[in-house]
Design a protein around this motif. Structure first.
Motif, PDB file in Angstrom:
ATOM      1  N   HIS A   1       0.820  -1.217   0.000  1.00 40.55           N
ATOM      2  CA  HIS A   1       0.000   0.000   0.000  1.00 40.55           C
ATOM      3  C   HIS A   1       0.854   1.268   0.000  1.00 40.55           C
ATOM      4  O   HIS A   1       0.366   2.345  -0.326  1.00 40.55           O
TER       5      HIS A   1
ATOM      6  N   ASN B   1      -6.629   6.265   4.389  1.00 44.80           N
ATOM      7  CA  ASN B   1      -7.997   6.737   4.190  1.00 44.80           C
ATOM      8  C   ASN B   1      -8.210   8.192   4.615  1.00 44.80           C
ATOM      9  O   ASN B   1      -9.293   8.729   4.420  1.00 44.80           O
TER      10      ASN B   1
ATOM     11  N   ASN C   1      -8.862   3.819  -1.390  1.00 47.98           N
ATOM     12  CA  ASN C   1      -9.249   4.685  -0.276  1.00 47.98           C
ATOM     13  C   ASN C   1      -8.456   5.991  -0.201  1.00 47.98           C
ATOM     14  O   ASN C   1      -8.986   7.017   0.205  1.00 47.98           O
TER      15      ASN C   1
ATOM     16  N   SER D   1      -7.381  -6.502   2.040  1.00 45.20           N
ATOM     17  CA  SER D   1      -6.832  -5.655   3.101  1.00 45.20           C
ATOM     18  C   SER D   1      -5.498  -6.197   3.617  1.00 45.20           C
ATOM     19  O   SER D   1      -4.513  -5.457   3.715  1.00 45.20           O
ATOM     20  N   SER D   2      -5.444  -7.474   3.924  1.00 48.99           N
ATOM     21  CA  SER D   2      -4.188  -8.041   4.426  1.00 48.99           C
ATOM     22  C   SER D   2      -3.125  -8.071   3.332  1.00 48.99           C
ATOM     23  O   SER D   2      -1.935  -7.909   3.598  1.00 48.99           O
TER      24      SER D   2
END
Length: 177
Positions: free
Chosen positions: A17, A65, A111, A143-144
């Motif tokens: 990310h 986010n 996000n 997500s993970s």
């Protein structure tokens, strides 16, 4: 301004990310400059000169986010419009090793981009580098997946795509000077 989307550096720097921040660090290294922590902007900042363009580099050091609030704060301070910002971010829809420059409006479910669009409160096109990280087989694992470190092979491919993105950035800026 060129921004690399990220989560807080200490905990998440090596995750998929935070690929946007990897791009900014690589760009800064190419121009022999260091990013400095700037508390008032909630992130890391540097300035570089590309083809007579004074470019601010920025990496938010807050959660993805809410990246938009930090970007809005520094953009407002320096009177930079959203359409004058290049955003680098991870992209699930591109495989590791791929990157694409896009000029459009929209977040495609990301996000960090959603936060930027909401905070700037404008439906306006902006530039972004989509840097591929691939997609997990199971949607429930997204997500993970994005919050975990890429494999060694993926890191090599991501670094290649970041170098390509830097070359494209220089081409893009040479056309605006």
């Amino acid at each position: 301004m060129i921004v690399g989307l990220s989560n807080p550096k200490n905990k998440y720097h090596n995750t998929r990310h935070n690929i946007g921040s990897w791009y900014i660090y690589s760009l800064a290294k190419n121009f022999n400059t260091l990013l400095k922590k700037e508390k008032k902007f909630f992130g890391f900042v540097a300035s570089i000169d590309i083809y007579s363009n004074n470019i601010r580099l920025f990496i938010p050091n807050i959660f993805m986010n809410i990246n938009g609030s930090a970007i809005y704060k520094i953009a407002s301070f320096y009177n930079i419009n959203l359409n004058e910002i290049l955003i680098a971010h991870d992209d699930l829809d591109l495989e590791s090793g791929q990157s694409k420059l896009k000029y459009s409006y929209g977040h495609s479910g990301h996000n960090g981009l959603r936060s930027i669009i909401n905070i700037f409160n404008k439906k306006i096109n902006f530039y972004r580098f989509r840097i591929g990280i691939g997609r997990p087989k199971n949607k429930k694992d997204i997500s993970s997946f994005v919050l975990s470190a890429p494999t060694t092979t993926e890191i090599d491919l991501i670094n290649i795509s970041i170098q390509y993105a830097i070359k494209e950035t220089l081409i893009l800026l040479s056309n605006t000077s």
